[in-house]
Design a protein around this motif. Sequence first.
Motif, PDB file in Angstrom:
ATOM      1  N   ARG A  48       6.619  19.343  16.218  1.00 15.92           N
ATOM      2  CA  ARG A  48       6.492  19.807  15.173  1.00 15.92           C
ATOM      3  C   ARG A  48       5.623  21.594  15.936  1.00 15.92           C
ATOM      4  O   ARG A  48       5.601  22.566  15.261  1.00 15.92           O
ATOM      5  N   ALA A  49       5.035  21.544  16.637  1.00 17.56           N
ATOM      6  CA  ALA A  49       4.126  22.799  16.987  1.00 17.56           C
ATOM      7  C   ALA A  49       5.608  24.021  17.483  1.00 17.56           C
ATOM      8  O   ALA A  49       5.055  25.277  17.806  1.00 17.56           O
ATOM      9  N   ALA A  50       6.161  23.134  18.503  1.00 19.35           N
ATOM     10  CA  ALA A  50       7.253  24.063  18.685  1.00 19.35           C
ATOM     11  C   ALA A  50       8.249  24.937  17.866  1.00 19.35           C
ATOM     12  O   ALA A  50       8.779  25.656  18.180  1.00 19.35           O
ATOM     13  N   ALA A  52       7.092  25.529  14.446  1.00 12.67           N
ATOM     14  CA  ALA A  52       6.031  25.708  13.353  1.00 12.67           C
ATOM     15  C   ALA A  52       6.584  27.594  13.016  1.00 12.67           C
ATOM     16  O   ALA A  52       6.737  27.987  14.422  1.00 12.67           O
ATOM     17  N   ASP A  54       4.401  29.785  12.278  1.00 10.61           N
ATOM     18  CA  ASP A  54       2.944  30.253  13.215  1.00 10.61           C
ATOM     19  C   ASP A  54       2.450  28.951  14.292  1.00 10.61           C
ATOM     20  O   ASP A  54       1.990  28.284  13.846  1.00 10.61           O
ATOM     21  N   ALA A  55       2.579  29.214  16.199  1.00 18.47           N
ATOM     22  CA  ALA A  55       2.914  28.359  16.711  1.00 18.47           C
ATOM     23  C   ALA A  55       1.176  28.774  16.967  1.00 18.47           C
ATOM     24  O   ALA A  55       0.751  29.832  17.135  1.00 18.47           O
ATOM     25  N   ALA A  78       6.683  22.403  23.395  1.00 16.74           N
ATOM     26  CA  ALA A  78       5.477  23.205  22.697  1.00 16.74           C
ATOM     27  C   ALA A  78       4.676  24.568  23.682  1.00 16.74           C
ATOM     28  O   ALA A  78       4.792  25.656  23.642  1.00 16.74           O
ATOM     29  N   ARG A  81       6.037  28.094  23.629  1.00 20.88           N
ATOM     30  CA  ARG A  81       5.408  28.801  23.056  1.00 20.88           C
ATOM     31  C   ARG A  81       3.917  29.628  23.442  1.00 20.88           C
ATOM     32  O   ARG A  81       3.386  30.458  22.731  1.00 20.88           O
ATOM     33  N   ALA A  82       3.058  28.498  23.464  1.00 23.98           N
ATOM     34  CA  ALA A  82       1.856  29.296  24.239  1.00 23.98           C
ATOM     35  C   ALA A  82       1.290  28.187  25.262  1.00 23.98           C
ATOM     36  O   ALA A  82       1.689  27.423  25.781  1.00 23.98           O
ATOM     37  N   SER A 490       3.892  27.387  31.641  1.00 19.63           N
ATOM     38  CA  SER A 490       3.823  27.786  30.613  1.00 19.63           C
ATOM     39  C   SER A 490       2.557  29.246  30.302  1.00 19.63           C
ATOM     40  O   SER A 490       2.691  29.842  29.807  1.00 19.63           O
TER      41      SER A 490
END
Length: 543
Positions: A48-50, A52, A54-55, A78, A81-82, A490
């Motif tokens: 879900r974090a990947a 969302a 708003d990551a 994920a 994105r972060a 990352s």
Amino acid sequence: MKIAAVLRALVLAILAAALLHPAVWRDAPASPRPLRIGDRTGTDEIARAALAADAPPLLVRESVRPPSAAELDALAAAAERAPLLAVLPEDAPTVAADAPVSPRAGRAAAIPFRVRTSPRAEVMVRLTDAAGALDSVRLRTDDGGGAAGAFRVRPARAGWREWTVAAADRRTAIGAWVDTAGAPRVLVRAGLPGWESRFIVRALEESGARVDVRFDLGRGMAVGQGGGDAITPARLAASDAVLVLDGAPLIPREAALLASYAARGGGVLLAGDHAGTSSFGTVRAGSTIAPLDASTIRWTAPAELAPLPTDRIRVTAVPFAGTGPATVLAASAPQGGLLALRPLGRGRAASLALTDTWRWRMEGGRMDEHREFWRGLVDWLASAPREPLTIRPAESVGAPGVRQEVAVFASEGAMPSVLLITRPGARADTLRLVPGPVRPRVLHASFVPAVDGVYTLAIPGISTRAGFRALRNAGVDAAWARLSLIAHASGGEVLPRAGLARAVAARTAGTGSPRPPLAWLLLAALLVAAGAEWTIRRLSGRP
């Protein structure tokens, strides 16, 4: 009196705003917090974090348990994105390596690696295969004890190949299925003959590439070899890469054909005055010819590309004025970018600002390096995956009896339902492919290798293959190795538990403080206005 009336009107206006816009009384959303991943965190929460809107600004894996293949897939998505920070236990492997992606026989490929040892220490990393030592590099670790790099390999033949990456007393084994490929077929648009074009063609021919080129001699005369340099759909279909050199003619219709060819899986290099061709969007071309010292060039190219030496020779270039989206600089100087790379559809495009690389060969005596630079660049351009499907095992080497995950990356219009697996002893069967919950075009399958040996994976009707080697006492926990590579790619890192809190605090400093909600601001303004009116009334003697 007038001031009191104005203040009274202001109070009424604030009250009206609050009544007409009740949303202002809601609390302001807090800044996103890091996603902390512990032993009980499910892969669905990571997935879900990947997805969302708003990551989270940071992924923090606090668990010391080895990650599963499903968790690694979710973390990889994920981590796009972060940044990912992860705890690495003291007894985890200190050498991690990744197998080459879709390697081809005779083409350059990369083996990225990461080591972890004492901070600020020198470490020698070695690459070997069944024939013996292939390469080595000496690195210095950072303050956290980590260092990263990559080896460039060129597998000589198709089939299963294995390599070992070793540092100090630790080592890790990796492998890949090498697809068949002949010598790259290169179409060169050269224009008038010159030192640069002549020595580029010579370097490619010396490296074994097949070159089609024509040199214009003026007055309608030309000399060439192969089928010439005509840019037509038929000629492009028979080429692995196309080089358009500085000063060569290129009309808009031909540029559009080249862009379409690259989008379908081809590779195109635009040099000199063609670097900023709008059909490719790689760079914004510069307009000033700049002399520069080769020793000032900073190379950040992928490992498949061999940089030119930083010798003290003077060269000329037309540095880029800027780069386009999805473009990365592989070489730059204080005057600007010199080599830019980008994916283009299923293919690849590159722009080169240097117009006299022949000086390395003739003035610096770097014949081998000049040859390897151009051959590596052609290999990179020609190695884009043209097939609509890519097969990627989560591990390339592992122990028998342990379930292995396989991902198939599908493109539009290609959604297979089964994966063919050939086990040791030539026994073949099928694995069912299931779309992933996060990315439906990433299909998943799994199998359990029962015995030692090589397992071959394929899709019916597609030539691309992949492989897995079951090996007892492989000597590496591939889960930790892959986690380390994901974190490094990352922008994060793996580190001991004692340093995790400090690293999280350093990366989240200045974030997480929510702004005051608008409701409190309106209430403060209301109290100030009411207090001011009361003060005016008291000073004027009015009740």
